[in-house]
Each structure stands twice: as C-alpha cells, then as structure tokens.
Enzyme design. Structure first.
Site, PDB file in Angstrom:
ATOM      1  N   HIS A   1       0.797  -1.240   0.000  1.00  0.00           N
ATOM      2  CA  HIS A   1       0.000   0.000   0.000  1.00  0.00           C
ATOM      3  C   HIS A   1       0.831   1.292   0.000  1.00  0.00           C
ATOM      4  CE1 HIS A   1       0.002  -0.285   4.700  1.00  0.00           C
ATOM      5  NE2 HIS A   1       1.049   0.381   4.278  1.00  0.00           N
TER       6      HIS A   1
ATOM      7  N   HIS B   1      -2.377   4.403   9.761  1.00  0.00           N
ATOM      8  CA  HIS B   1      -1.016   4.769  10.168  1.00  0.00           C
ATOM      9  C   HIS B   1      -1.065   5.988  11.085  1.00  0.00           C
ATOM     10  CE1 HIS B   1      -0.544   2.456   6.454  1.00  0.00           C
ATOM     11  NE2 HIS B   1       0.665   2.168   6.836  1.00  0.00           N
TER      12      HIS B   1
ATOM     13  N   HIS C   1       9.733  -4.363   4.740  1.00  0.00           N
ATOM     14  CA  HIS C   1      10.262  -2.998   4.844  1.00  0.00           C
ATOM     15  C   HIS C   1      10.420  -2.583   6.293  1.00  0.00           C
ATOM     16  CE1 HIS C   1       5.870  -2.214   4.814  1.00  0.00           C
ATOM     17  NE2 HIS C   1       6.027  -0.918   5.022  1.00  0.00           N
TER      18      HIS C   1
ATOM     19  N   GLU D   1       3.029  -5.793   8.753  1.00  0.00           N
ATOM     20  CA  GLU D   1       1.769  -5.513   8.047  1.00  0.00           C
ATOM     21  C   GLU D   1       1.244  -6.761   7.335  1.00  0.00           C
ATOM     22  OE1 GLU D   1       2.254  -0.715   7.098  1.00  0.00           O
ATOM     23  OE2 GLU D   1       2.718  -2.128   5.507  1.00  0.00           O
TER      24      GLU D   1
HETATM   25  C1  DHB Z   1       6.343   3.376   3.270  1.00  0.00           C
HETATM   26  C2  DHB Z   1       5.689   2.167   3.318  1.00  0.00           C
HETATM   27  C3  DHB Z   1       4.572   1.978   4.126  1.00  0.00           C
HETATM   28  O1  DHB Z   1       3.917   0.803   4.273  1.00  0.00           O
HETATM   29  C4  DHB Z   1       4.066   3.039   4.820  1.00  0.00           C
HETATM   30  O2  DHB Z   1       2.932   2.840   5.504  1.00  0.00           O
HETATM   31  C5  DHB Z   1       4.727   4.267   4.807  1.00  0.00           C
HETATM   32  C6  DHB Z   1       5.858   4.427   4.024  1.00  0.00           C
HETATM   33  C7  DHB Z   1       7.539   3.582   2.408  1.00  0.00           C
HETATM   34  O3  DHB Z   1       7.945   2.708   1.675  1.00  0.00           O
HETATM   35  O4  DHB Z   1       8.097   4.675   2.426  1.00  0.00           O
HETATM   36 FE    FE Z   2       2.224   0.948   5.882  1.00  0.00          FE
END
Ligand code: DHB
Ligand code: FE
Length: 288
Positions: free
Chosen positions: A12, A59, A197, A244
């Site tokens: 997302h 978030h 991530h 997530e």
């Molecule tokens: C990023 C990824 C995410 O899932 C998010 O909620 C906020 C930022 C990113 O890749 O920068």
């Molecule tokens: Fe996210």
C-alpha cells in the site's frame, strides 16, 4: 446469499499514491511497478464486485496513541480520504455499506472476536492506495470507486499486534458472517500492507526477497502453515513494518478452501523491488 468470490493482496506504499496523483506513472522508476497492476485493473473490470471488504492498517491517522483498537470495522455511510500531511489525496470519497457492515459486526462479535465499531473514520494511504492500484486513477471529478467498501482496520503500528493465527481465524469468521447475509452480493476481500520494509532505526531500508517470496508461496499453497509464523519472525525477517503482512492472513482465511472447499485459482502474481522503501507484493485468488 452473499458470497466471497475472490481475494486480492497488495502492498500500500504511500509514494505510489503520490506517483499516481502527480502523473509520474510513466517515469522509469515507477513504470515496472504500475505494469504489475495492468492485468489487475482489467481483472477488476471483468470481475466487478458488489462490495469490497478491505483489510488495511491505519497509520496513526484516524487513531493515534490515545486509542488503539486491535480490530476495527467501519460501519459508516462514507469515509473521507485522510489528510496525511500534504492534503487529502485527490480521490473520491469511499462509499460504505453500513447494512452489511452491521451484519458482519454482529456475526463476528457473536463468534467471539471483539471488534471495535467505528462510525466515523478518515481513510489513509493504507486503504486508498490499494483502491487506486486496482481500480485506476480518477480521470475526472465525476469518478467514483466501482463499488462500496467496508474498511476493516488492524493495529500493526503499535505493539502488541495480533498474531497470524488470530488473523487467520478472524478471516474464517468473516467468511461465515458474509455468507449468512441474505442479499445476493458478490464480495471481494482484500488483504493489504507489506511486504518487507523497515522505515526507521539501524535496519531502515531492509528488504528480504527470499522471505517475501517464500511467504507468497506459503500463503497461497498452505495458509494454515503461514498462519503459524510468529510475529517476531515478521519483524526479524521482513523488518518492523513487514508485520503488516499478518493482515493478508485475514483475507486468506476467508477463502473457500480453508472451510473445506476447492483450492483457489491464482489469477495473477507480481513482485517487484524497490518502490519507495519497500518491496511490492501482489496476487489475486479466485474461488473456483
Ligand atoms: C512506506 C511504506 C509503508 O507501508 C508506509 O505505511 C509508509 C511508508 C515507504 O515505503 O516509504
Ligand atoms: Fe504501511
């Protein structure tokens, strides 16, 4: 009777929303990302649902540290795109389905899952970016999302987070809830967020392609095994925001094979690194 015909899984990433909104999809960096969703957009047109049950995470937008529901179901008529610091995304207001939401809330709570009921909630990139990826970008102000959406928010931002087992069992309860709704509705369930991530700390920028692809394989073929992955393994292997991915187990738990039906058909699968700070993962399952 309402029935779940398909499930969709996708990352997302907020920068994808910005690339769409600022007309950057043809730039060399973004082209391979959007190419992975070309098939998905035509699949959506050919497999138009009546309602999308969209599992995502907020978030710290609608909920901050004052109030952290583990599982929250939206029961409103409509949900406005949130202002996450740069103004709301220029996308349509999300129409809800309060009657089906209320039915699912009562059924799932009676199946012993303590949901928080939310009657007012702005929706952030966690919900609007998957919609944009699957449904395309508004060509004009007359654009509407193709159908009503029931937002289902999961806390994966502030520890403690729900386990994979809990999410997988919840998906099964959501399936029973939807299938006990009298009206003939074609429902899709989406699991969003991920893949690997980490946005902060010494490991910021972490990507784990081996973990991501093994997770995709296992979630498709053996979701009960994927549900047994402990939360700490997501964090260790996929980074602090890799957690997530537990949300994908809710959508997977709602598929027919988990209730003894036939295995789903994989209509599409895509994986790409990088997009912003994350790996992009995406697949579509159809109940057969
Ligand atoms: C990023 C990824 C995410 O899932 C998010 O909620 C906020 C930022 C990113 O890749 O920068
Ligand atoms: Fe996210």
């Amino acid at each position: 009777m309402a029935r779940i015909t398909a499930s969709v899984y996708t990352s997302h990433i907020p920068a994808i929303g910005a690339a769409l909104d600022l007309g950057k999809t043809q730039e060399a960096y973004w082209q391979p990302v959007f190419k992975g969703y070309e098939y998905s957009k035509s699949w959506m047109k050919d497999n138009q649902p009546d309602v999308i049950f969209l599992v995502y995470n907020d978030h710290a937008t609608a909920f901050d540290l004052d109030f952290i529901p583990t599982f929250a179901i939206g029961t409103a008529d409509a949900y406005a795109p949130a202002d996450e610091g740069w103004g709301p995304r220029p996308v349509p207001v999300v129409q809800g389905h309060p009657v089906l939401s209320a039915h699912i809330a009562q059924s799932v709570i009676q199946q012993d899952f303590d949901l928080t009921i939310v009657n007012k909630m702005p929706v952030d990139h966690g919900l609007t970016v998957p919609l944009s990826l699957m449904c395309g970008q508004p060509p004009a102000s007359s654009f509407h999302w193709p159908c009503p959406v029931i937002p289902f928010a999961v806390n994966v931002v502030q520890y403690p987070v729900p386990s994979g087992q809990r999410c997988f069992a919840l998906g099964q309860a959501i399936r029973r809830a939807i299938e006990s709704f009298d009206e003939d509705l074609n429902v899709h369930i989406w699991g969003t967020g991920g893949m690997s991530h980490q946005l902060q700390g010494p490991r910021a920028g972490l990507i784990n392609k081996a973990f991501d692809n093994a997770f995709l394989d296992q979630l498709i073929a053996d979701p009960a095994a994927a549900a047994r992955i402990p939360h700490i393994d997501y964090v260790r292997e996929a980074g602090s925001e890799g957690i997530e991915l537990v949300m994908w187990l809710i959508a997977r738990g709602a598929m027919a094979d988990v209730a003894g039906g036939a295995a789903p058909r994989v209509a599409h699968r895509f994986y790409h690194v990088p997009a912003s700070n994350t790996a992009v993962g995406h697949f579509i399952l159809e109940n057969t």
